[in-house]
Motif scaffolding. Sequence first.
Motif, PDB file in Angstrom:
ATOM      1  N   PHE A  45       0.827  -1.199   0.000  1.00 12.68           N
ATOM      2  CA  PHE A  45       0.000   0.000   0.000  1.00 12.68           C
ATOM      3  C   PHE A  45       0.868   1.258   0.000  1.00 12.68           C
ATOM      4  O   PHE A  45       1.915   1.303   0.646  1.00 12.68           O
ATOM      5  CB  PHE A  45      -0.902   0.046   1.233  1.00 12.68           C
ATOM      6  CG  PHE A  45      -2.171  -0.745   1.125  1.00 12.68           C
ATOM      7  CD1 PHE A  45      -2.616  -1.273  -0.077  1.00 12.68           C
ATOM      8  CD2 PHE A  45      -2.953  -0.943   2.249  1.00 12.68           C
ATOM      9  CE1 PHE A  45      -3.795  -1.986  -0.165  1.00 12.68           C
ATOM     10  CE2 PHE A  45      -4.148  -1.658   2.174  1.00 12.68           C
ATOM     11  CZ  PHE A  45      -4.565  -2.175   0.963  1.00 12.68           C
ATOM     12  N   THR A  46       0.387   2.280  -0.682  1.00 16.11           N
ATOM     13  CA  THR A  46       0.999   3.598  -0.600  1.00 16.11           C
ATOM     14  C   THR A  46       0.557   4.237   0.711  1.00 16.11           C
ATOM     15  O   THR A  46      -0.332   3.724   1.399  1.00 16.11           O
ATOM     16  CB  THR A  46       0.544   4.483  -1.776  1.00 16.11           C
ATOM     17  OG1 THR A  46      -0.870   4.707  -1.647  1.00 16.11           O
ATOM     18  CG2 THR A  46       0.867   3.850  -3.124  1.00 16.11           C
ATOM     19  N   ALA A  47       1.126   5.398   1.031  1.00 14.94           N
ATOM     20  CA  ALA A  47       0.738   6.101   2.259  1.00 14.94           C
ATOM     21  C   ALA A  47      -0.744   6.468   2.207  1.00 14.94           C
ATOM     22  O   ALA A  47      -1.459   6.342   3.213  1.00 14.94           O
ATOM     23  CB  ALA A  47       1.599   7.351   2.441  1.00 14.94           C
ATOM     24  N   GLU A  48      -1.224   6.901   1.070  1.00 17.71           N
ATOM     25  CA  GLU A  48      -2.634   7.262   0.919  1.00 17.71           C
ATOM     26  C   GLU A  48      -3.537   6.030   1.072  1.00 17.71           C
ATOM     27  O   GLU A  48      -4.580   6.099   1.727  1.00 17.71           O
ATOM     28  CB  GLU A  48      -2.878   7.929  -0.446  1.00 17.71           C
ATOM     29  CG  GLU A  48      -4.307   8.368  -0.673  1.00 17.71           C
ATOM     30  CD  GLU A  48      -4.817   9.377   0.353  1.00 17.71           C
ATOM     31  OE1 GLU A  48      -6.030   9.336   0.653  1.00 17.71           O
ATOM     32  OE2 GLU A  48      -4.017  10.187   0.853  1.00 17.71           O
ATOM     33  N   GLN A  49      -3.138   4.925   0.485  1.00 15.08           N
ATOM     34  CA  GLN A  49      -3.919   3.690   0.632  1.00 15.08           C
ATOM     35  C   GLN A  49      -3.959   3.247   2.094  1.00 15.08           C
ATOM     36  O   GLN A  49      -4.998   2.790   2.574  1.00 15.08           O
ATOM     37  CB  GLN A  49      -3.326   2.569  -0.232  1.00 15.08           C
ATOM     38  CG  GLN A  49      -3.594   2.717  -1.710  1.00 15.08           C
ATOM     39  CD  GLN A  49      -2.883   1.654  -2.516  1.00 15.08           C
ATOM     40  OE1 GLN A  49      -1.684   1.396  -2.319  1.00 15.08           O
ATOM     41  NE2 GLN A  49      -3.606   1.016  -3.435  1.00 15.08           N
ATOM     42  N   SER A  50      -2.840   3.403   2.802  1.00 15.82           N
ATOM     43  CA  SER A  50      -2.794   3.030   4.219  1.00 15.82           C
ATOM     44  C   SER A  50      -3.764   3.872   5.034  1.00 15.82           C
ATOM     45  O   SER A  50      -4.431   3.362   5.945  1.00 15.82           O
ATOM     46  CB  SER A  50      -1.379   3.178   4.775  1.00 15.82           C
ATOM     47  OG  SER A  50      -0.539   2.194   4.219  1.00 15.82           O
ATOM     48  N   LYS A  51      -3.855   5.165   4.723  1.00  8.01           N
ATOM     49  CA  LYS A  51      -4.811   6.031   5.424  1.00  8.01           C
ATOM     50  C   LYS A  51      -6.244   5.571   5.165  1.00  8.01           C
ATOM     51  O   LYS A  51      -7.051   5.494   6.095  1.00  8.01           O
ATOM     52  CB  LYS A  51      -4.644   7.483   4.965  1.00  8.01           C
ATOM     53  CG  LYS A  51      -3.411   8.164   5.482  1.00  8.01           C
ATOM     54  CD  LYS A  51      -3.329   9.587   4.958  1.00  8.01           C
ATOM     55  CE  LYS A  51      -1.997  10.218   5.284  1.00  8.01           C
ATOM     56  NZ  LYS A  51      -1.851  11.554   4.689  1.00  8.01           N
ATOM     57  N   GLN A  52      -6.555   5.262   3.919  1.00  8.33           N
ATOM     58  CA  GLN A  52      -7.894   4.790   3.580  1.00  8.33           C
ATOM     59  C   GLN A  52      -8.181   3.456   4.275  1.00  8.33           C
ATOM     60  O   GLN A  52      -9.290   3.231   4.767  1.00  8.33           O
ATOM     61  CB  GLN A  52      -8.035   4.627   2.064  1.00  8.33           C
ATOM     62  CG  GLN A  52      -7.984   5.920   1.297  1.00  8.33           C
ATOM     63  CD  GLN A  52      -7.932   5.678  -0.214  1.00  8.33           C
ATOM     64  OE1 GLN A  52      -7.498   4.626  -0.688  1.00  8.33           O
ATOM     65  NE2 GLN A  52      -8.371   6.674  -0.973  1.00  8.33           N
ATOM     66  N   TYR A  53      -7.184   2.600   4.312  1.00  8.95           N
ATOM     67  CA  TYR A  53      -7.322   1.298   4.960  1.00  8.95           C
ATOM     68  C   TYR A  53      -7.586   1.460   6.452  1.00  8.95           C
ATOM     69  O   TYR A  53      -8.429   0.782   7.023  1.00  8.95           O
ATOM     70  CB  TYR A  53      -6.052   0.480   4.700  1.00  8.95           C
ATOM     71  CG  TYR A  53      -6.084  -0.941   5.206  1.00  8.95           C
ATOM     72  CD1 TYR A  53      -7.119  -1.802   4.880  1.00  8.95           C
ATOM     73  CD2 TYR A  53      -5.053  -1.429   6.004  1.00  8.95           C
ATOM     74  CE1 TYR A  53      -7.136  -3.109   5.338  1.00  8.95           C
ATOM     75  CE2 TYR A  53      -5.055  -2.737   6.456  1.00  8.95           C
ATOM     76  CZ  TYR A  53      -6.103  -3.573   6.128  1.00  8.95           C
ATOM     77  OH  TYR A  53      -6.114  -4.864   6.582  1.00  8.95           O
ATOM     78  N   ASP A  54      -6.883   2.398   7.086  1.00  5.13           N
ATOM     79  CA  ASP A  54      -7.092   2.652   8.513  1.00  5.13           C
ATOM     80  C   ASP A  54      -8.525   3.084   8.799  1.00  5.13           C
ATOM     81  O   ASP A  54      -9.113   2.675   9.806  1.00  5.13           O
ATOM     82  CB  ASP A  54      -6.117   3.710   9.028  1.00  5.13           C
ATOM     83  CG  ASP A  54      -4.692   3.189   9.154  1.00  5.13           C
ATOM     84  OD1 ASP A  54      -4.504   1.956   9.185  1.00  5.13           O
ATOM     85  OD2 ASP A  54      -3.765   4.026   9.224  1.00  5.13           O
ATOM     86  N   VAL A  55      -9.094   3.896   7.925  1.00  7.21           N
ATOM     87  CA  VAL A  55     -10.483   4.335   8.096  1.00  7.21           C
ATOM     88  C   VAL A  55     -11.423   3.128   8.007  1.00  7.21           C
ATOM     89  O   VAL A  55     -12.314   2.948   8.844  1.00  7.21           O
ATOM     90  CB  VAL A  55     -10.864   5.405   7.042  1.00  7.21           C
ATOM     91  CG1 VAL A  55     -12.357   5.673   7.039  1.00  7.21           C
ATOM     92  CG2 VAL A  55     -10.092   6.695   7.304  1.00  7.21           C
ATOM     93  N   LEU A  56     -11.207   2.280   6.993  1.00  8.15           N
ATOM     94  CA  LEU A  56     -12.051   1.095   6.837  1.00  8.15           C
ATOM     95  C   LEU A  56     -11.897   0.137   8.016  1.00  8.15           C
ATOM     96  O   LEU A  56     -12.872  -0.458   8.478  1.00  8.15           O
ATOM     97  CB  LEU A  56     -11.729   0.372   5.527  1.00  8.15           C
ATOM     98  CG  LEU A  56     -12.137   1.104   4.246  1.00  8.15           C
ATOM     99  CD1 LEU A  56     -11.745   0.287   3.013  1.00  8.15           C
ATOM    100  CD2 LEU A  56     -13.621   1.410   4.225  1.00  8.15           C
ATOM    101  N   ILE A  57     -10.685  -0.005   8.518  1.00 10.39           N
ATOM    102  CA  ILE A  57     -10.452  -0.874   9.677  1.00 10.39           C
ATOM    103  C   ILE A  57     -11.197  -0.332  10.894  1.00 10.39           C
ATOM    104  O   ILE A  57     -11.820  -1.095  11.638  1.00 10.39           O
ATOM    105  CB  ILE A  57      -8.943  -1.004   9.982  1.00 10.39           C
ATOM    106  CG1 ILE A  57      -8.273  -1.877   8.927  1.00 10.39           C
ATOM    107  CG2 ILE A  57      -8.710  -1.586  11.372  1.00 10.39           C
ATOM    108  CD1 ILE A  57      -6.765  -1.899   9.031  1.00 10.39           C
ATOM    109  N   GLY A  58     -11.148   0.970  11.089  1.00  7.95           N
ATOM    110  CA  GLY A  58     -11.861   1.573  12.216  1.00  7.95           C
ATOM    111  C   GLY A  58     -13.354   1.314  12.140  1.00  7.95           C
ATOM    112  O   GLY A  58     -13.989   0.958  13.152  1.00  7.95           O
ATOM    113  N   GLU A  59     -13.930   1.463  10.954  1.00 10.59           N
ATOM    114  CA  GLU A  59     -15.354   1.197  10.761  1.00 10.59           C
ATOM    115  C   GLU A  59     -15.668  -0.274  11.039  1.00 10.59           C
ATOM    116  O   GLU A  59     -16.648  -0.595  11.709  1.00 10.59           O
ATOM    117  CB  GLU A  59     -15.776   1.551   9.330  1.00 10.59           C
ATOM    118  CG  GLU A  59     -15.717   3.029   9.007  1.00 10.59           C
ATOM    119  CD  GLU A  59     -15.904   3.319   7.523  1.00 10.59           C
ATOM    120  OE1 GLU A  59     -16.053   2.372   6.708  1.00 10.59           O
ATOM    121  OE2 GLU A  59     -15.885   4.516   7.161  1.00 10.59           O
TER     122      GLU A  59
END
Length: 166
Positions: free
Chosen positions: A45-59
Amino acid sequence: MKKYGWIIGILAVMNIVLLGIVWFGKPPHSGGQELTKFVEQNLKFTAEQSKQYDVLIGEHRKRIQEINEQTKEAKQAFFQLIAVPADTAKEKALTEQLAKLAIEKEMVTLNHFRKVRNSICTAEQKVLLDKLIDQVLERMSPQNHPPRPLQGIGGDPQAPPPPPRF
């Protein structure tokens, strides 16, 4: 007496190490972070993908915690039935509720990975995720968590809190 000095020294060191293990215990459970890193690294994952992934993980975690709490309450109600005369209608309703919650939990996880796959991953990463999903699910499995300590009626105030379940 001199020859026993080194034995006493070894025993003293072993006692100190043992006391350290008892007092400090294991480090906090970080399975969730390890799994996140595992996915991010394997999918590159890129840094941006990691941020998006973190949001999905939180949900995902929030919804799973809600379902786990509902499941806990339904199980408590179900097993309270041991103290009352058999009521098959109530038993059936509670077992159906537990089954629905189990299905919902699996659907939440399926939809989580669909979101990851369809909204974050590139075409190459989708192929990698498809190959990796079995390993990810295995790492998410409750069998990979240590059992919670038994604390007896009312709990033992001296016992550490049980590890979180995700």
